[in-house]
Design a protein around this motif. Structure first.
Motif, PDB file in Angstrom:
ATOM      1  N   MET A 341       0.829  -1.205   0.000  1.00 10.95           N
ATOM      2  CA  MET A 341       0.000   0.000   0.000  1.00 10.95           C
ATOM      3  C   MET A 341       0.869   1.263   0.000  1.00 10.95           C
ATOM      4  SD  MET A 341      -3.146  -0.960   2.574  1.00 10.95           S
ATOM      5  CE  MET A 341      -3.881   0.667   2.337  1.00 10.95           C
ATOM      6  N   THR A 342       1.903   1.261   0.815  1.00 10.99           N
ATOM      7  CA  THR A 342       2.814   2.405   0.862  1.00 10.99           C
ATOM      8  C   THR A 342       3.461   2.640  -0.491  1.00 10.99           C
ATOM      9  OG1 THR A 342       3.284   2.005   3.204  1.00 10.99           O
ATOM     10  CG2 THR A 342       4.853   3.369   1.986  1.00 10.99           C
ATOM     11  N   GLY A 343       3.860   1.561  -1.141  1.00 18.48           N
ATOM     12  CA  GLY A 343       4.487   1.676  -2.450  1.00 18.48           C
ATOM     13  C   GLY A 343       3.575   2.322  -3.474  1.00 18.48           C
ATOM     14  N   PHE A 344       2.313   1.920  -3.473  1.00 18.94           N
ATOM     15  CA  PHE A 344       1.370   2.515  -4.424  1.00 18.94           C
ATOM     16  C   PHE A 344       1.138   3.993  -4.128  1.00 18.94           C
ATOM     17  CE2 PHE A 344      -0.191  -1.823  -5.606  1.00 18.94           C
ATOM     18  CZ  PHE A 344      -0.033  -1.683  -6.970  1.00 18.94           C
ATOM     19  N   VAL A 345       0.996   4.337  -2.856  1.00 17.38           N
ATOM     20  CA  VAL A 345       0.769   5.739  -2.496  1.00 17.38           C
ATOM     21  C   VAL A 345       1.941   6.604  -2.950  1.00 17.38           C
ATOM     22  CG1 VAL A 345       0.563   7.365  -0.572  1.00 17.38           C
ATOM     23  CG2 VAL A 345      -0.764   5.245  -0.558  1.00 17.38           C
ATOM     24  N   VAL A 346       3.162   6.164  -2.649  1.00 14.29           N
ATOM     25  CA  VAL A 346       4.350   6.937  -3.017  1.00 14.29           C
ATOM     26  C   VAL A 346       4.472   7.046  -4.538  1.00 14.29           C
ATOM     27  CG1 VAL A 346       6.870   7.021  -2.897  1.00 14.29           C
ATOM     28  CG2 VAL A 346       5.557   6.346  -0.883  1.00 14.29           C
ATOM     29  N   SER A 347       4.184   5.957  -5.250  1.00 14.37           N
ATOM     30  CA  SER A 347       4.290   5.972  -6.719  1.00 14.37           C
ATOM     31  C   SER A 347       3.283   6.916  -7.352  1.00 14.37           C
ATOM     32  CB  SER A 347       4.096   4.553  -7.273  1.00 14.37           C
ATOM     33  OG  SER A 347       5.121   3.686  -6.840  1.00 14.37           O
ATOM     34  N   VAL A 348       2.040   6.877  -6.884  1.00 11.74           N
ATOM     35  CA  VAL A 348       1.010   7.753  -7.439  1.00 11.74           C
ATOM     36  C   VAL A 348       1.328   9.215  -7.141  1.00 11.74           C
ATOM     37  CG1 VAL A 348      -1.424   8.413  -7.292  1.00 11.74           C
ATOM     38  CG2 VAL A 348      -0.799   5.995  -7.409  1.00 11.74           C
ATOM     39  N   VAL A 349       1.806   9.485  -5.926  1.00 14.40           N
ATOM     40  CA  VAL A 349       2.231  10.849  -5.600  1.00 14.40           C
ATOM     41  C   VAL A 349       3.375  11.263  -6.524  1.00 14.40           C
ATOM     42  CG1 VAL A 349       3.334  12.296  -3.838  1.00 14.40           C
ATOM     43  CG2 VAL A 349       1.453  10.782  -3.207  1.00 14.40           C
ATOM     44  N   GLY A 350       4.279  10.331  -6.802  1.00 16.24           N
ATOM     45  CA  GLY A 350       5.391  10.608  -7.705  1.00 16.24           C
ATOM     46  C   GLY A 350       4.919  10.989  -9.095  1.00 16.24           C
ATOM     47  N   VAL A 351       3.890  10.304  -9.604  1.00 16.56           N
ATOM     48  CA  VAL A 351       3.339  10.648 -10.913  1.00 16.56           C
ATOM     49  C   VAL A 351       2.755  12.056 -10.891  1.00 16.56           C
ATOM     50  CG1 VAL A 351       1.558  10.096 -12.609  1.00 16.56           C
ATOM     51  CG2 VAL A 351       2.874   8.250 -11.550  1.00 16.56           C
ATOM     52  N   ALA A 352       2.032  12.378  -9.819  1.00 13.22           N
ATOM     53  CA  ALA A 352       1.437  13.714  -9.701  1.00 13.22           C
ATOM     54  C   ALA A 352       2.515  14.795  -9.673  1.00 13.22           C
ATOM     55  CB  ALA A 352       0.580  13.791  -8.436  1.00 13.22           C
ATOM     56  N   VAL A 353       3.583  14.548  -8.913  1.00 10.93           N
ATOM     57  CA  VAL A 353       4.691  15.502  -8.842  1.00 10.93           C
ATOM     58  C   VAL A 353       5.357  15.642 -10.201  1.00 10.93           C
ATOM     59  CG1 VAL A 353       6.985  15.909  -7.850  1.00 10.93           C
ATOM     60  CG2 VAL A 353       5.105  15.128  -6.379  1.00 10.93           C
ATOM     61  N   LEU A 354       5.547  14.534 -10.884  1.00 11.99           N
ATOM     62  CA  LEU A 354       6.185  14.544 -12.203  1.00 11.99           C
ATOM     63  C   LEU A 354       5.385  15.386 -13.195  1.00 11.99           C
ATOM     64  CD1 LEU A 354       8.513  13.262 -13.892  1.00 11.99           C
ATOM     65  CD2 LEU A 354       6.922  11.425 -14.465  1.00 11.99           C
ATOM     66  N   VAL A 355       4.076  15.136 -13.254  1.00  6.56           N
ATOM     67  CA  VAL A 355       3.230  15.876 -14.192  1.00  6.56           C
ATOM     68  C   VAL A 355       3.202  17.362 -13.844  1.00  6.56           C
ATOM     69  CG1 VAL A 355       0.867  16.185 -15.023  1.00  6.56           C
ATOM     70  CG2 VAL A 355       1.792  13.879 -14.739  1.00  6.56           C
ATOM     71  N   GLY A 356       3.089  17.668 -12.539  1.00  9.45           N
ATOM     72  CA  GLY A 356       3.009  19.061 -12.120  1.00  9.45           C
ATOM     73  C   GLY A 356       4.278  19.848 -12.404  1.00  9.45           C
ATOM     74  N   LEU A 357       5.435  19.285 -12.043  1.00 10.07           N
ATOM     75  CA  LEU A 357       6.694  20.002 -12.230  1.00 10.07           C
ATOM     76  C   LEU A 357       7.075  20.130 -13.703  1.00 10.07           C
ATOM     77  CD1 LEU A 357       8.912  18.663  -9.284  1.00 10.07           C
ATOM     78  CD2 LEU A 357       7.731  20.852  -9.470  1.00 10.07           C
ATOM     79  N   VAL A 358       6.904  19.045 -14.458  1.00 13.95           N
ATOM     80  CA  VAL A 358       7.277  19.091 -15.874  1.00 13.95           C
ATOM     81  C   VAL A 358       6.366  20.060 -16.632  1.00 13.95           C
ATOM     82  CG1 VAL A 358       7.412  17.746 -18.001  1.00 13.95           C
ATOM     83  CG2 VAL A 358       8.289  16.790 -15.868  1.00 13.95           C
ATOM     84  N   GLY A 359       5.112  20.149 -16.214  1.00 15.17           N
ATOM     85  CA  GLY A 359       4.201  21.079 -16.856  1.00 15.17           C
ATOM     86  C   GLY A 359       4.520  22.532 -16.553  1.00 15.17           C
ATOM     87  N   GLY A 360       5.171  22.767 -15.404  1.00 19.94           N
ATOM     88  CA  GLY A 360       5.460  24.142 -15.012  1.00 19.94           C
ATOM     89  C   GLY A 360       6.870  24.611 -15.294  1.00 19.94           C
ATOM     90  N   TYR A 361       7.806  23.685 -15.510  1.00 16.85           N
ATOM     91  CA  TYR A 361       9.210  24.058 -15.702  1.00 16.85           C
ATOM     92  C   TYR A 361       9.781  23.311 -16.906  1.00 16.85           C
ATOM     93  CZ  TYR A 361       8.656  25.700 -10.903  1.00 16.85           C
ATOM     94  OH  TYR A 361       8.208  26.338  -9.765  1.00 16.85           O
ATOM     95  N   SER A 362      10.634  23.977 -17.647  1.00 19.29           N
ATOM     96  CA  SER A 362      11.230  23.378 -18.850  1.00 19.29           C
ATOM     97  C   SER A 362      12.558  22.689 -18.573  1.00 19.29           C
ATOM     98  CB  SER A 362      11.441  24.453 -19.918  1.00 19.29           C
ATOM     99  OG  SER A 362      12.304  25.481 -19.437  1.00 19.29           O
ATOM    100  N   THR A 363      13.121  22.872 -17.388  1.00 17.20           N
ATOM    101  CA  THR A 363      14.407  22.271 -17.057  1.00 17.20           C
ATOM    102  C   THR A 363      14.290  20.764 -16.879  1.00 17.20           C
ATOM    103  OG1 THR A 363      16.174  22.180 -15.396  1.00 17.20           O
ATOM    104  CG2 THR A 363      13.974  22.779 -14.624  1.00 17.20           C
TER     105      THR A 363
END
Length: 475
Positions: A341-363
Motif C-alpha cells: 500500500m505504501t508503495g502505491f501511495v508513493v508511486s502515485v504521488v510521484g506521478v502527480a509531482v512529475l506531471v506538475g513540475l514538468v508542466g510548469g518548468y522546462s528544465t
C-alpha cells in the motif's frame, strides 16, 4: 536443496546460484526498457517510425506474457535448470540477431520473438528455484529481495545503460551487451542443482497453451489499435476475452475429466494470491508505462538524445535501488500489505509531482523528484507482492504459480507500454504526455485498492516444511 543457510552466511556456491538467478531477472527487465531510449536511433537507422519501435517493444513484452504460463508448466516436465539454460541460449540468439537486424522485421524476430520466447522459458525457473532453494522465511526474503531489486534496476536503469551504449557505440551494441551478460549467467548456472527431478510423464496442455496465448495477444493488440480504429480495438478485445473464456472453460473440462490442464483453476481460489497478482500487474504497468512515456516525451518532444534521456532516468533507478535493497529490513518492521500500500501511495504521488513540475518548468531537473518517488514506491512493493503470491502455494504447484505470476507481471508491462504508447502516438505533445501519466496514476489507485483488501496477516504453505508467511515477512 540441502543448503538452507541463513541470509548472513550463504556458501559461495549458493551465492553464485543466486547471482545467476538475479542477473537473469536483471537482463530480462533491462531488455524491456532499454529500447525506450533508442526510439529515434532505431527508427532512423531502420527507416521506420516511433510507432514501429513501440510495436517491437510491446510485442516483446506480450510474447513474454503470453508464453510465461506454458513456460512455467514445461519446468515440471523437463526440469527447472534445463528450461533455464535453454531459455538463456534462445535469448542470446535473439539478441545477436537483433544486433545485426537490417530492418524492423528482423528486429521484431530477434528481439520481440526469440528474446521473448527465451525469457518465457528462463524466468519461471528463477522464481521456482528461489522458492525451493530458500526454505526459511528470512533467507527467502533476502533472496527475493535481491532478485526483485536487480529486476527493478534492470527496468529502471535500462534507459541509462542503453543510452550510454547507444551514444558511445550504437544501439546495436546494446544487444551485444545483452548476449555477453547471458554468457556470464550460463557460466554461473553451472552450479545450479534442480531441487526436484523432472517428470517426463507430465502431460502438456497444448490446446490450453494456444488458447491462453491467443487470448492475451488479442487483448493487447486491441489496445494498440485504439489510436487507429476504435471499432477494431473493441473487436480485438472482445475476441480476446472470448478466447480466454474458452481457455478457462477448456481447463475446467479437463479437470472434471481427471486430466491435467495448462493452468489449474484451483490457483484462482486463493483470494490473497489473486489480490497479489493484481498488485503485480499494476506495479509493472506503472514501471514500464512510465519508462516508455517519459522516454518518448524526452526524445520526441524535447529532442533529448539517448544519453540525456538515460541520465534523467537515474533518479528512478536510485530510488528503486534504495528501497529494493532495504527489502529485508522493511520486511521485519512492516507487513506485506503495508509495504504494498505504501508503495502505491508513493508511486502515485510521484506521478502527480512529475506531471506538475514538468508542466510548469522546462528544465530537465523537473523530472527528478517525481521519478525518484516513483522508483522508491515501486522498490518498496515489488518484492512483497511476489512473496504474497509465491508463498501461497506448496512446492508441487510452484511451476504453475510461477508461470502465472510472471505472465501477469509481464502482461502488466505490455499493458503499460500499449496504453501509454497508444495515448502518446495519437498526439505527441504535453497534453498527450500528461494524459498518459494521469491514466497510469488512476490505474495505480486501482492497485492501491487491491492492496488494501489483502489480509493483514496472510498465510498458506509455501513448502511442505515451513509456513508461507509471517507478519512482517516477504520475499
Amino acid at each position: 536443496m540441502a543448503d538452507r543457510a541463513g541470509p548472513t552466511q550463504a556458501p559461495p556456491g549458493q551465492r553464485r546460484v543466486l547471482a545467476a538467478l538475479a542477473l537473469a531477472q536483471f537482463i530480462c527487465s533491462f531488455a524491456g526498457s532499454n529500447m525506450n531510449v533508442m526510439i529515434n536511433d532505431i527508427s532512423k537507422d531502420l527507416d521506420t517510425t516511433v510507432q514501429g519501435v513501440q510495436v517491437a517493444i510491446t510485442v516483446f513484452l506480450l510474447v513474454m506474457a503470453a508464453l510465461m504460463i506454458p513456460g512455467g508448466k514445461l519446468t515440471d516436465r523437463y526440469g527447472r535448470k534445463r528450461c533455464f539454460v535453454v531459455g538463456l541460449v534462445v535469448y542470446a540468439v535473439g539478441a545477436l540477431l537483433s544486433a545485426a537486424a537490417p530492418g524492423l522485421g528482423v528486429l521484431i524476430l530477434g528481439n520481440s520473438i526469440l528474446e521473448g520466447v527465451g525469457t518465457a522459458l528462463l524466468i519461471p525457473p528463477v522464481y521456482i528455484l528461489t522458492t525451493l532453494l530458500y526454505r526459511d522465511l528470512t533467507s527467502r526474503a533476502r533472496a527475493f529481495g535481491i532478485i526483485m531489486a536487480l529486476g527493478g534496476i534492470g527496468a529502471a536503469a535500462g534507459p541509462l545503460i542503453g543510452g550510454l551504449i547507444t551514444t558511445a557505440i550504437s544501439w546495436r551494441a546494446a544487444f551485444v551487451f545483452q548476449a555477453l551478460v547471458i554468457a556470464v549467467i550460463v557460466w554461473l548456472s553451472r552450479r545450479i542443482e534442480d531441487p526436484l527431478p523432472p517428470d517426463p510423464t507430465r502431460s502438456f496442455d497444448t490446446t490450453g497453451a494456444i488458447l491462453s496465448a491467443a487470448g492475451l495477444v488479442l487483448v493487447v493488440m486491441g489496445i494498440l489499435a485504439a489510436d487507429n480504429n476504435i471499432w477494431l480495438m473493441i473487436a480485438l478485445i472482445v475476441l480476446g476475452v472470448l478466447v480466454l473464456a474458452w481457455f478457462f472453460r477448456s481447463a475446467r473440462a479437463k479437470e472434471e475429466a481427471g486430466q491435467e490442464p495448462l493452468l489449474s483453476l484451483s490457483l484462482f481460489r486463493n483470494r490473497t494470491s489473486n489480490l497479489g497478482l493484481v498488485t503485480q500487474n499494476v506495479q509493472w504497468l506503472l514501471l514500464m508505462g512510465t519508462s516508455f512515456t517519459v522516454a518518448a516525451y524526452l526524445q520526441v518532444v524535447r529532442g533529448y538524445d539517448a544519453i540525456q534521456t538515460g541520465v534523467i532516468f537515474t533518479a528512478a533507478t536510485l530510488g528503486l535501488l534504495a528501497s529494493s535493497l532495504s527489502a529485508e529490513a522493511l520486511a521485519r518492521r512492516r507487513s506485506q500489505r503495508t509495504l504494498i500500500m505504501t508503495g502505491f501511495v508513493v508511486s502515485v504521488v510521484g506521478v502527480a509531482v512529475l506531471v506538475g513540475l514538468v508542466g510548469g518548468y522546462s528544465t530537465a531537473w523537473a523530472f527528478v523528484p517525481g521519478l525518484l518517488l516513483i522508483g522508491l514506491g515501486l522498490g518498496v512493493m515489488l518484492t512483497p507482492s511476489v512473496n504474497v503470491v509465491q508463498s501461497a502455494f506448496p512446492e508441487e504447484q510452484q511451476g504453475e504459480i510461477s508461470g502465472l505470476s510472471r505472465s501477469v507481471s509481464n502482461l502488466g508491462s505490455s499493458f503499460g507500454t500499449a496504453i501509454a504508447g497508444t495515448i502518446l502516438v495519437s498526439g505527441l505533445s504535453k497534453g498527450a504526455y500528461a494524459a498518459a501519466m494521469i491514466t497510469l496514476a488512476v490505474i495505480g489507485l486501482g492497485g492501491l485498492a487491491a492492496a488494501a483488501l489483502l489480509p493483514r496477516k496472510p498465510g498458506g504453505p509455501a513448502t511442505r516444511d515451513t509456513p508461507a508467511t509471517a507478519p512482517g515477512t516477504h520475499a
